[in-house]
Design a protein around this motif. Structure first.
Motif, PDB file in Angstrom:
ATOM      1  N   VAL A  42      -5.690   3.717   9.595  1.00 53.63           N
ATOM      2  CA  VAL A  42      -5.627   4.783   8.593  1.00 53.63           C
ATOM      3  C   VAL A  42      -5.383   4.227   7.188  1.00 53.63           C
ATOM      4  CG1 VAL A  42      -4.883   6.576  10.192  1.00 53.63           C
ATOM      5  CG2 VAL A  42      -3.165   5.153   9.054  1.00 53.63           C
ATOM      6  N   HIS A  43      -4.857   2.999   7.100  1.00 57.72           N
ATOM      7  CA  HIS A  43      -4.605   2.394   5.793  1.00 57.72           C
ATOM      8  C   HIS A  43      -5.847   1.712   5.220  1.00 57.72           C
ATOM      9  CE1 HIS A  43      -0.494   2.644   7.513  1.00 57.72           C
ATOM     10  NE2 HIS A  43      -0.173   2.948   6.270  1.00 57.72           N
ATOM     11  N   ASN A  44      -6.915   1.644   6.012  1.00 57.88           N
ATOM     12  CA  ASN A  44      -8.143   0.988   5.569  1.00 57.88           C
ATOM     13  C   ASN A  44      -9.066   2.028   4.938  1.00 57.88           C
ATOM     14  OD1 ASN A  44     -10.270  -0.733   5.150  1.00 57.88           O
ATOM     15  ND2 ASN A  44     -10.899  -0.804   7.306  1.00 57.88           N
ATOM     16  N   ASP A  45      -9.161   2.031   3.617  1.00 60.58           N
ATOM     17  CA  ASP A  45      -9.995   2.983   2.898  1.00 60.58           C
ATOM     18  C   ASP A  45     -11.399   2.404   2.745  1.00 60.58           C
ATOM     19  OD1 ASP A  45     -10.628   5.294   1.517  1.00 60.58           O
ATOM     20  OD2 ASP A  45     -10.046   4.460  -0.426  1.00 60.58           O
ATOM     21  N   GLY A 102       0.822  -1.205   0.000  1.00 60.96           N
ATOM     22  CA  GLY A 102       0.000   0.000   0.000  1.00 60.96           C
ATOM     23  C   GLY A 102       0.852   1.249   0.000  1.00 60.96           C
ATOM     24  N   VAL A 103       0.209   2.372   0.308  1.00 58.25           N
ATOM     25  CA  VAL A 103       0.896   3.666   0.331  1.00 58.25           C
ATOM     26  C   VAL A 103       1.379   3.953   1.746  1.00 58.25           C
ATOM     27  CG1 VAL A 103       0.558   6.152   0.051  1.00 58.25           C
ATOM     28  CG2 VAL A 103      -0.413   4.562  -1.614  1.00 58.25           C
ATOM     29  N   ASP A 104       2.570   4.512   1.865  1.00 61.17           N
ATOM     30  CA  ASP A 104       3.144   4.837   3.166  1.00 61.17           C
ATOM     31  C   ASP A 104       2.506   6.117   3.707  1.00 61.17           C
ATOM     32  OD1 ASP A 104       4.663   5.084   5.405  1.00 61.17           O
ATOM     33  OD2 ASP A 104       6.582   5.405   4.370  1.00 61.17           O
ATOM     34  N   SER A 159     -18.168  13.095   7.435  1.00 62.65           N
ATOM     35  CA  SER A 159     -16.985  12.353   7.008  1.00 62.65           C
ATOM     36  C   SER A 159     -17.069  10.925   7.531  1.00 62.65           C
ATOM     37  CB  SER A 159     -15.704  13.019   7.524  1.00 62.65           C
ATOM     38  OG  SER A 159     -14.563  12.427   6.930  1.00 62.65           O
ATOM     39  N   ILE A 160     -16.540   9.988   6.752  1.00 63.95           N
ATOM     40  CA  ILE A 160     -16.583   8.566   7.092  1.00 63.95           C
ATOM     41  C   ILE A 160     -15.165   8.028   7.023  1.00 63.95           C
ATOM     42  CG2 ILE A 160     -17.468   6.306   6.409  1.00 63.95           C
ATOM     43  CD1 ILE A 160     -19.817   7.968   5.041  1.00 63.95           C
ATOM     44  N   GLY A 161     -14.695   7.453   8.128  1.00 69.78           N
ATOM     45  CA  GLY A 161     -13.326   6.935   8.131  1.00 69.78           C
ATOM     46  C   GLY A 161     -12.777   6.820   9.534  1.00 69.78           C
ATOM     47  N   VAL A 162     -11.545   7.263   9.715  1.00 71.13           N
ATOM     48  CA  VAL A 162     -10.876   7.160  11.006  1.00 71.13           C
ATOM     49  C   VAL A 162     -11.238   8.348  11.897  1.00 71.13           C
ATOM     50  CG1 VAL A 162      -8.941   5.784  10.173  1.00 71.13           C
ATOM     51  CG2 VAL A 162      -8.829   8.279  10.045  1.00 71.13           C
TER      52      VAL A 162
END
Length: 253
Positions: A92-95, A25-27, A62-65
């Motif tokens: 944070v890596h889970n989109d 994934g992306v760093d 907003s939806i996420g962390v």
């Protein structure tokens, strides 16, 4: 009329994205995060509608962390009235995928009953360009995508869209889902007094379970990699040689 504006926390557009060494994934370690630029344009448009007396309230969601609080506070500092954060993951890596986001936004729409949903046409991290369209399908509302101009006309919205052939103007009945493009407006900077005021504006935290939505991923990222390095060009000595090179590359039939 109430305006609902979904906003997403993404890597800042000025940051050079780096892929993890293992390609998983992306760093995101020590990387500056900010509001998705297209969503910022949507927030600005919603605030302008309120300033023009066309809207009574602007609600950012907003939806996420949990860190997405910062993104919502930015929207509040710009001029949104209140915010809703749906904490859907701790990683944070889970989109969260577009379909899950659309289902959650549908639940928020059922609860808030907005007159219009203004969203960015796409997020710059995954470039999906799908959430707005999926939300329109789930709600059964009219949709207008890639908006470069929005004018409200009674219970309808006249939207100018950017298409391959130029500009297309359509009229949609509200409530509607409108996804915005770059040329719609220039987002304002949040002033220091407004940043301080934003800390006192209401921000409700929810979970997907409260809305009865499963956010389990349906897609699996197999690998992530850097784009191929661009190869050096070749200097040709004549038009005939240029045509031959283009034919070799498959650029000419």
């Amino acid at each position: 009329m109430k305006v609902l504006v979904p906003v997403k926390r993404v890597i800042d557009y000025n940051v050079k994205v780096r892929v993890k060494a293992d390609g998983s994934g992306v760093d995101l370690a020590n990387v500056k995060m900010s509001m998705n630029p297209f969503d910022e344009i949507a927030v600005e448009q919603a605030i302008r509608m309120k300033e023009a007396g066309q809207a009574d309230e602007v609600v950012a969601v907003s939806i996420g962390v949990k860190q997405s609080q910062e993104t919502l506070r930015t929207a509040l500092a710009m001029g949104a009235d209140r915010a809703i954060l749906i904490v859907a993951t701790d990683d944070v890596h889970n989109d969260i995928e577009p379909l899950a986001v659309a289902k959650l936004l549908k639940a928020v729409c059922d609860e808030e009953q907005p007159g219009v949903v203004l969203c960015g046409k796409q997020a710059i991290d995954n470039d999906m360009n799908a959430t707005g369209q999926m939300l329109a399908a789930l709600t059964g509302w009219a949709q207008a995508t890639f908006a470069s101009d929005i004018q409200l006309d009674g219970d309808s919205a006249v939207v100018t869209r950017e298409v391959d052939g130029g500009l297309q103007t359509i009229k949609v009945k509200m409530p509607a889902i409108i996804s915005v493009d770059l040329r719609l407006n220039e987002p304002r900077y949040a002033s220091l007094p407004n940043i301080m005021k934003a800390k006192k504006k209401p921000l409700d935290e929810k979970t997907p379970e409260e809305y009865g939505v499963d956010v389990s991923p349906r897609l699996q990222i197999v690998s992530t990699g850097e784009p191929d390095q661009r190869k050096a060009g070749v200097i040709v000595g004549s038009v005939d040689e240029l045509v031959a090179k283009l034919k070799e590359a498959g650029a000419l039939a």
